[in-house]
Write an enzyme that holds these catalytic residues in place. Sequence first.
Site, PDB file in Angstrom:
ATOM      1  CG  ASP A 107     -12.230  -8.315 -22.086  1.00  0.00           C
ATOM      2  OD1 ASP A 107     -11.430  -8.944 -21.877  1.00  0.00           O
ATOM      3  OD2 ASP A 107     -12.969  -8.288 -22.621  1.00  0.00           O
ATOM      4  CB  SER A 145     -22.515  10.628  -3.255  1.00  0.00           C
ATOM      5  OG  SER A 145     -21.976  10.532  -1.823  1.00  0.00           O
ATOM      6  CG  HIS A 155      -2.562   0.915   0.546  1.00  0.00           C
ATOM      7  ND1 HIS A 155      -2.388   2.099   0.147  1.00  0.00           N
ATOM      8  CD2 HIS A 155      -3.303   1.059   1.574  1.00  0.00           C
ATOM      9  CE1 HIS A 155      -3.586   2.342   0.875  1.00  0.00           C
ATOM     10  NE2 HIS A 155      -4.264   1.337   0.826  1.00  0.00           N
TER      11      HIS A 155
END
Length: 453
Positions: free
Chosen positions: A396, A278, A168
């Site tokens: 993909d 939101s 991270h």
Amino acid sequence: MADANKSMKLVEICKVAPQYVDQEFSLPLTFFDILWLKFPSVQRLYFYEIVSSSKNSFFFDSILPKLKTSLSLTLHHFPPLAGNITWPQDSPKPILSYLRGDAVSVTVAESDADFHHLVSSNSFNIEAKEYHPLVPQLEVCHEKAAALALQITLFPNNGFSIGTSVHHAALDGKISTMFVKSWAYICKHESDLVPDELKPFYDRSVIPDPTRIDLIYSNHFLNMDLERPNNRSLMPLQFKAPQPDSVRGCFQFTPTKIEAIRHLVKEKKQQQQSIHLSRFCLTYAYAWVCIVKAEEIKSEKIQLAIAVDCRSRLDPKISENYFGNCIGGRVVVVEREGIFGKDGLVVAVTAISEALEGLDNRLLDGAEAWIEYIQPQADKLISVAGSHRFRVYDTDFGWGRPRKCDFISNDRTGAISFSDSKDGDGSIEIGVVLNKQCMEIFASLFANGLEDL
């Protein structure tokens, strides 16, 4: 339930180096990065189904070679990910560097685990531990820590998975997702180029740090062990292991249900029409209330971590493709009785909304103390991982959209994972890891609450 450990067969462990990279590459860590220096690796899984009639030979003859070749080409654009985080004795803070000979460790394995069980959308029939064998471990020691490790696992006659483990402190979720999408793009198009929206931006000078928060964080780690001053060890902190009966839950907010939550909150908050509503705010608040109630959290003060991408919030704004970490946030604290009351959802939405609005003008206020929250918590601190805006289901490689994407590391951190829906219908998918009893309560609260809207 299936046991993914029962018959994992190691095929190979190989090293994949960047193609066409002759120069060594070094990046100083900013305070946004150093914040996560001791955090466990962030792990994600992508599952893909194979539709070829000769599925196993197709994997070894076509899929695997393409994945390796395209990975090498992708690392040409992301050379730091083939490198390591180190903390030289003559450096006041850690660095991320790529040196000649550095490469990404790629594990290739076969598993007899039930592929269709593992990609199931059933709410909570997958034990947390079932995914663990499918993600690699980062190579970490006191002196250096790998930025990235990958694992490709074949499920004979069904499909394969790609497991990623990312340090991270090297980069955040936005950029780790961009890296995997770049890899997928190059693999699918058999190209060595990526479109502009997938090109990383490396200039670290765009991160403002006039008060040298980077040194505050660095000194914190240097002095956190009183018996070993000047401790530059890169070993991560030990977060709590998941309980043996922990299960993974996958839940969806459809656009219709999100709008119903928005309508309910508006009705109850007529006097504050400016409240931030939101999709993230609404769904995070709803999930937060369900978890607090399912786990029957006893603390009088309930804490929630709000994390936001700061790239568009800094002044001046920086590139959306800035490579590294650029996450800021706040810890929201509300009274327990408010969350458990009849208007608990409105209380949660209001708290999150106010925190998000406060970020607009005071983004880095209190940043010197953020490091206090990036550690194993004695008190329950609910946080978020990922984002529905990353659109992970668009990844993909040339063999179709993923059957399933999931965060693995949230079973240690307790974070609620967010992503877009695999159906591509605008829904938001969340993932939680709880013990089985709590998960059953959570699932009931989640479903019944939406049903009543």
